[in-house]
Design an enzyme around this catalytic site. Structure first.
Site, PDB file in Angstrom:
ATOM      1  N   GLN A 211     -11.691 -18.336   6.262  1.00 25.90           N
ATOM      2  CA  GLN A 211     -12.030 -18.729   4.898  1.00 25.90           C
ATOM      3  C   GLN A 211     -11.541 -20.144   4.621  1.00 25.90           C
ATOM      4  O   GLN A 211     -11.793 -20.694   3.563  1.00 25.90           O
ATOM      5  CB  GLN A 211     -11.339 -17.782   3.895  1.00 25.90           C
ATOM      6  CG  GLN A 211     -11.854 -16.358   3.945  1.00 25.90           C
ATOM      7  CD  GLN A 211     -11.035 -15.428   3.066  1.00 25.90           C
ATOM      8  OE1 GLN A 211     -10.423 -14.478   3.555  1.00 25.90           O
ATOM      9  NE2 GLN A 211     -10.997 -15.679   1.757  1.00 25.90           N
ATOM     10  N   PHE A 242     -12.067 -11.098   2.856  1.00 31.61           N
ATOM     11  CA  PHE A 242     -11.316 -10.361   1.836  1.00 31.61           C
ATOM     12  C   PHE A 242      -9.907 -10.908   1.634  1.00 31.61           C
ATOM     13  O   PHE A 242      -9.016 -10.169   1.209  1.00 31.61           O
ATOM     14  CB  PHE A 242     -11.300  -8.858   2.154  1.00 31.61           C
ATOM     15  CG  PHE A 242     -12.672  -8.270   2.321  1.00 31.61           C
ATOM     16  CD1 PHE A 242     -13.547  -8.209   1.245  1.00 31.61           C
ATOM     17  CD2 PHE A 242     -13.111  -7.812   3.559  1.00 31.61           C
ATOM     18  CE1 PHE A 242     -14.831  -7.689   1.394  1.00 31.61           C
ATOM     19  CE2 PHE A 242     -14.399  -7.293   3.718  1.00 31.61           C
ATOM     20  CZ  PHE A 242     -15.256  -7.230   2.634  1.00 31.61           C
ATOM     21  N   GLU A 246      -7.716 -16.152   4.859  1.00 28.05           N
ATOM     22  CA  GLU A 246      -7.402 -17.350   4.067  1.00 28.05           C
ATOM     23  C   GLU A 246      -6.335 -18.175   4.784  1.00 28.05           C
ATOM     24  O   GLU A 246      -6.504 -19.359   5.008  1.00 28.05           O
ATOM     25  CB  GLU A 246      -6.940 -16.953   2.660  1.00 28.05           C
ATOM     26  CG  GLU A 246      -6.646 -18.173   1.785  1.00 28.05           C
ATOM     27  CD  GLU A 246      -6.385 -17.842   0.323  1.00 28.05           C
ATOM     28  OE1 GLU A 246      -6.726 -16.738  -0.132  1.00 28.05           O
ATOM     29  OE2 GLU A 246      -5.828 -18.703  -0.380  1.00 28.05           O
ATOM     30  N   ARG A 324       0.366 -14.764  -9.470  1.00 25.34           N
ATOM     31  CA  ARG A 324      -0.838 -14.161 -10.063  1.00 25.34           C
ATOM     32  C   ARG A 324      -0.526 -12.766 -10.605  1.00 25.34           C
ATOM     33  O   ARG A 324      -1.061 -12.361 -11.635  1.00 25.34           O
ATOM     34  CB  ARG A 324      -1.996 -14.124  -9.060  1.00 25.34           C
ATOM     35  CG  ARG A 324      -3.324 -13.745  -9.685  1.00 25.34           C
ATOM     36  CD  ARG A 324      -4.505 -13.911  -8.739  1.00 25.34           C
ATOM     37  NE  ARG A 324      -5.055 -15.249  -8.728  1.00 25.34           N
ATOM     38  CZ  ARG A 324      -5.961 -15.705  -9.594  1.00 25.34           C
ATOM     39  NH1 ARG A 324      -6.426 -14.913 -10.555  1.00 25.34           N
ATOM     40  NH2 ARG A 324      -6.415 -16.934  -9.515  1.00 25.34           N
ATOM     41  N   ARG A 356      -8.313  -9.705  -1.840  1.00 27.85           N
ATOM     42  CA  ARG A 356      -9.167  -9.577  -3.034  1.00 27.85           C
ATOM     43  C   ARG A 356      -8.383  -9.198  -4.299  1.00 27.85           C
ATOM     44  O   ARG A 356      -7.962  -8.055  -4.458  1.00 27.85           O
ATOM     45  CB  ARG A 356     -10.255  -8.551  -2.747  1.00 27.85           C
ATOM     46  CG  ARG A 356     -11.522  -8.727  -3.562  1.00 27.85           C
ATOM     47  CD  ARG A 356     -12.589  -7.801  -3.033  1.00 27.85           C
ATOM     48  NE  ARG A 356     -13.928  -8.203  -3.474  1.00 27.85           N
ATOM     49  CZ  ARG A 356     -15.054  -7.689  -3.008  1.00 27.85           C
ATOM     50  NH1 ARG A 356     -15.024  -6.746  -2.103  1.00 27.85           N
ATOM     51  NH2 ARG A 356     -16.221  -8.116  -3.454  1.00 27.85           N
ATOM     52  N   ALA A 527      -9.885 -17.100  -4.420  1.00 25.64           N
ATOM     53  CA  ALA A 527      -9.680 -17.061  -5.870  1.00 25.64           C
ATOM     54  C   ALA A 527     -11.012 -16.902  -6.615  1.00 25.64           C
ATOM     55  O   ALA A 527     -11.133 -17.298  -7.775  1.00 25.64           O
ATOM     56  CB  ALA A 527      -8.927 -18.311  -6.348  1.00 25.64           C
ATOM     57  N   GLU A 728     -13.633 -11.183  -6.911  1.00 28.48           N
ATOM     58  CA  GLU A 728     -12.448 -10.328  -6.941  1.00 28.48           C
ATOM     59  C   GLU A 728     -12.325  -9.402  -8.153  1.00 28.48           C
ATOM     60  O   GLU A 728     -11.905  -8.253  -8.003  1.00 28.48           O
ATOM     61  CB  GLU A 728     -11.175 -11.194  -6.887  1.00 28.48           C
ATOM     62  CG  GLU A 728     -11.036 -12.025  -5.633  1.00 28.48           C
ATOM     63  CD  GLU A 728      -9.889 -13.021  -5.759  1.00 28.48           C
ATOM     64  OE1 GLU A 728     -10.048 -14.021  -6.487  1.00 28.48           O
ATOM     65  OE2 GLU A 728      -8.842 -12.785  -5.168  1.00 28.48           O
TER      66      GLU A 728
END
Ligand code: MTE
Ligand code: HPA
Ligand code: MOS
Length: 781
Positions: A211, A242, A246, A324, A356, A527, A728
């Site tokens: 990703q 997912f 990343e 988050r 996710r 994100a 997400e």
């Protein structure tokens, strides 16, 4: 100009966005012709790698002997930490993440070396033959144990507003408790893979399922000790990411590139499922302690939560994930006085990472659990307590998040009301009450849960994107952008945006592989911002070309440049119609530049990590879901019977793709909260490292009655064509399944006690919860 259309021209003839379109690779997917990294034809002389893994959760490496590995059939060479030409690090933020263990191992499954052989199978067999002498060190295996030992990968964080203590003490009622919510394996269908092909001079081409191609480029450059311009990373598509690709594709890229650089031969490193699950991080599990004061009507007056996550042995993305979580504890609710704490427990397990929702689901589920508690204590329908606590409209004062962002786009009241009506919530509640009264063994449950999800990377500088659009002389169009395709349809959406801008049919646009030599310094596709950011960047590029073409058309045919219209593969200029390819050809001969770059940076974002306040999000996406389940109280089995979902995708760029995203996210969230259980044995080994022991949802787990709808609601923010992100947020809608199960369990005790229920609500967990309810009822009687 194109949106205004041309008199007499039907909207369908010029509108390329806001319409359902098949995924750009749909035909290739079903024909088996879509190329994934492992399908790319191999260069002659390609070798295959496998990783040798630690068998200890925490130990000093006293001695390593690779002679049996090296002597195994087909083996070409073995490389460990000391063979790395540059930095032994693949950590995305903090440099605490070795590519190969050096001196000490920190979890069972940690890579210690790569063995390179003629075939994949030979490499895998040889990887098991290392003779390692370990000296055991104490291991921490759970977040609670990490908290007790104050073992953290970064300093704990805290967000406060108002005066929690005072408000709590003044509140007439309170709930207090604990909750544990397990982690989740990404379970992308295509596992981690990297294929490194040495190029001339110091060059290295890395084909990788990732990703985040730019970060892979940086990690490989550092590991090889060369500048970034020597490294090209390319990804046409992933078979799912997912979040798991990343940051954690880096290890595979770096290991393959190190071996390829050492041997000057192409090396492919493809993880089999067990290795993938043993090596890579997952969604963070969370343990919560909460304490909430509320008024007699159920309104929350003070809320405190102390969360500790299982970060694993290194920081990876745990800091932003915890941030988050903190910023989603409020979910759709106004919380005046709060004390929200989060700590990232350092444990001797895989380094947990993006999945996710990125901590958002873990933050929000805690407040939903609290509200569920409150409702049962008051003998009210949880929906009423939820609604009572929703954020208010502007001017009512109840519209500022604990971190200080004003909620200017709140639609949760109307959205929840629409879903309540369309799902027949109240009538079904009554029917379920009647059913449960007559049914001693099977109990049904119902829940409506809302979501509000902040869109933007919570690290401000990541909110940027670039794109390149080429118009060729025959009028065909190529677009390349910094986003990566993982099945979510970003290429389809970007192609639609470009087609719309140039007034051509989407069939004239092609998207190519993400490539660090085309668009530089890209952010991860994460994100949920992929289409937001790259769509805007591609729009910017296409618009520049359109403007040049419009100016040229006016030069040829006269008229007002503002009135030139691009639609239906035609350019409408000063009363004339010119086919798009024809104008392009003329423009080329007149030496008009027919390609352009484009750039976008989301405006209005700022965040102060010290005070945990600011405007971290560009806007919020909303949604709600109603789930109805049945639980067998003798076996603990549960089944989702019906789900009604309403999701705010703004002015959806592509309703077909967005509905697919909502369905997928909902089912994936249901798996997280019901059957997907990660289990480590007392020696710290993850025992659920294959589908035989780790249960993701199957088709048969999807509800027979599944009604997914988009809520039409133009984005207040100037997002691409007023759409909203979709990747997400709908995952959180699966909370409704979990709370419907809790509702069914609570029916065992006639809703008199709050069932303690941790996630995932497996059969075992449900039986435990039923036993606790029966115990409490029996004790009270
Ligand atoms: N959908 C599919 N089919 N496969 C995926 O891997 N990843 C999700 C979501 N939807 C994913 C997916 C995650 S974690 C994110 S952040 C977004 O897609 C990223 O893509 P977007 O920003 O373009 O929506
Ligand atoms: N989501 C995904 N990746 C990220 C984020 C986020 O919010 N912040 C930093 N990296
Ligand atoms: Mo998604 S967890 O931000 O890759």
């Amino acid at each position: 100009m194109n949106d205004a259309g041309v008199p007499g021209l039907k909207e369908a003839a010029w509108k390329a966005v806001g319409v359902p379109r098949a995924h750009e690779s749909a035909a290739l997917h079903v024909l088996g012709q879509a190329t994934y990294t492992d399908d790319i034809p191999e260069v002659q002389g390609t070798l295959h790698g496998a990783l040798g893994l630690s068998s200890k959760p925490h130990a000093r490496i006293v001695a390593t002997d690779f002679s049996r590995v090296a002597a195994a059939a087909g083996v070409v060479n073995v490389f460990a930490a000391s063979d790395i030409p540059g930095l032994n690090d693949c950590g995305p933020i903090i440099h605490d993440d070795p590519i190969f263990a050096d001196g000490v191992v920190m979890y069972v499954g940690q890579p210690m070396f790569i063995v390179v052989a003629t075939t994949h199978d030979q490499a895998r067999r040889a990887a098991r033959l290392a003779d390692i002498v370990y000296e055991d060190l104490p291991a921490i295996l759970t977040p609670q144990a990490a908290k007790a030992a104050q073992s953290y990968v970064l300093p704990p964080m805290r967000l406060t507003r108002g005066d929690y203590r005072q408000a709590y003490e003044a509140a007439p009622h309170f709930v207090k408790g604990e909750l544990y919510v397990g982690g989740q394996e990404q379970f992308y269908l295509e596992g981690q893979i990297a294929y490194a092909v040495p190029q001339e001079d110091k060059g290295m081409l890395v084909l990788c399922s990732t990703q985040h191609p730019s970060e892979m480029q940086h990690v490989v450059a550092h590991a090889l000790g060369v500048h970034s311009h020597n490294i090209v990373v390319e990804c046409r598509r992933m078979g799912g990411g997912f979040g798991g690709k990343e940051s954690q594709s880096a290890l595979w890229c770096a290991a393959a590139a190190i071996a390829a650089a050492k041997l000057k031969r192409p090396v492919k490193l493809r993880a089999d499922r067990d290795d993938d699950m043993l090596v890579t991080g997952k969604r963070h599990c969370f343990h919560y302690e909460y304490e909430v004061g509320y008024a007699a009507d159920g309104r929350i007056l003070a809320a405190k939560v102390d969360m500790v996550t299982r970060a694993g042995y290194s920081a990876d993305l745990s800091g932003p994930v915890a941030t988050r979580a903190v910023c989603h504890f409020d979910n759709t609710y106004y919380l005046s006085d709060v004390d929200i704490r989060a700590a990232c427990g350092k444990t001797n397990t895989q380094s947990n990472t993006a999945f996710r929702g990125f901590g958002g689901p873990q933050g929000a589920i805690a407040i939903e659990y609290v509200i569920d508690d409150i409702a049962r204590k008051l003998g009210r329908d949880p929906l009423d307590i939820r609604r009572l606590n929703f954020y208010g409209k502007e001017g009512e004062g109840r519209n500022v998040t604990p971190y200080g962002q004003v909620v200017v786009d709140n639609v949760i009241d109307a959205l929840a009301a629409e879903l309540e009506a369309s799902s027949d919530y109240r009538a079904r509640r009554e029917a379920i009450t009647a059913f449960n009264r007559a049914s001693p063994v099977l109990k049904k449950g119902l829940a409506l849960t809302p979501v509000k999800f902040g869109i933007a990377f919570n690290v401000t500088h990541l909110n940027q994107a670039g794109a390149l659009v080429h118009v060729y002389v025959d009028g065909s169009i190529l677009v390349n952008h910094g986003g990566t395709e993982m099945g979510q349809g970003i290429n389809t959406k970007v192609m639609q945006v470009v087609a719309h801008e140039l007034g051509v049919d989407m069939a004239n646009v092609r998207a190519t592989a993400t490539d660090t030599s085309k668009v530089a310094n890209t952010s991860a596709t994460a994100a949920s911002t992929g289409a937001d950011l790259n769509g805007k960047a591609a729009q910017d590029a296409a618009r520049q070309i359109r403007n040049r073409l419009a100016a040229y058309a006016v030069k040829l045919y006269g008229g007002d440049i503002e009135a030139v219209c691009f639609a239906a593969d035609t350019v409408f200029v000063n009363g004339r119609q010119v086919r798009f390819p024809e104008l392009v050809q003329k423009a080329y001969l007149a030496r008009v530049q027919l390609w352009s770059d484009g750039f976008y940076a989301t405006p209005g974002l700022h965040w102060d990590p010290k005070t945990m306040s600011g405007n971290p999000f560009s806007y919020f996406a909303y949604g709600a879901a109603v789930s109805e389940v049945v639980v067998d109280t003798l076996t603990g089995e549960s089944k989702l019977l019906r789900a009604d979902v309403l999701y705010d995708a703004g002015r959806s760029l592509n309703p077909a793709i967005d509905i697919g995203q909502v369905e997928g996210a909902f089912i994936q969230g249901m798996g997280w909260l019901t059957t997907e259980e990660l289990w480590w044995n007392s020696a710290g080994k993850l025992m659920t490292h294959a589908p035989s022991t780790y249960k993701i949802p199957a088709v048969s787990d999807c509800p027979q009655d599944f009604r997914v709808k988009l809520y039409d609601n133009a984005n207040v923010a100037d997002n691409i064509h007023r759409s909203k992100a979709v990747g997400e947020p709908p995952l959180l809608l699966a909370f409704s399944v979990f709370f419907a199960i809790r509702d069914a369990v609570s029916a065992v005790g006639d809703h008199k006690v709050n069932p303690p229920l941790n996630a995932p609500a497996t059969c075992e967990e449900i039986l435990k919860s039923i036993a606790a309810v029966e115990g409490a009822i029996g004790g009270a009687a």
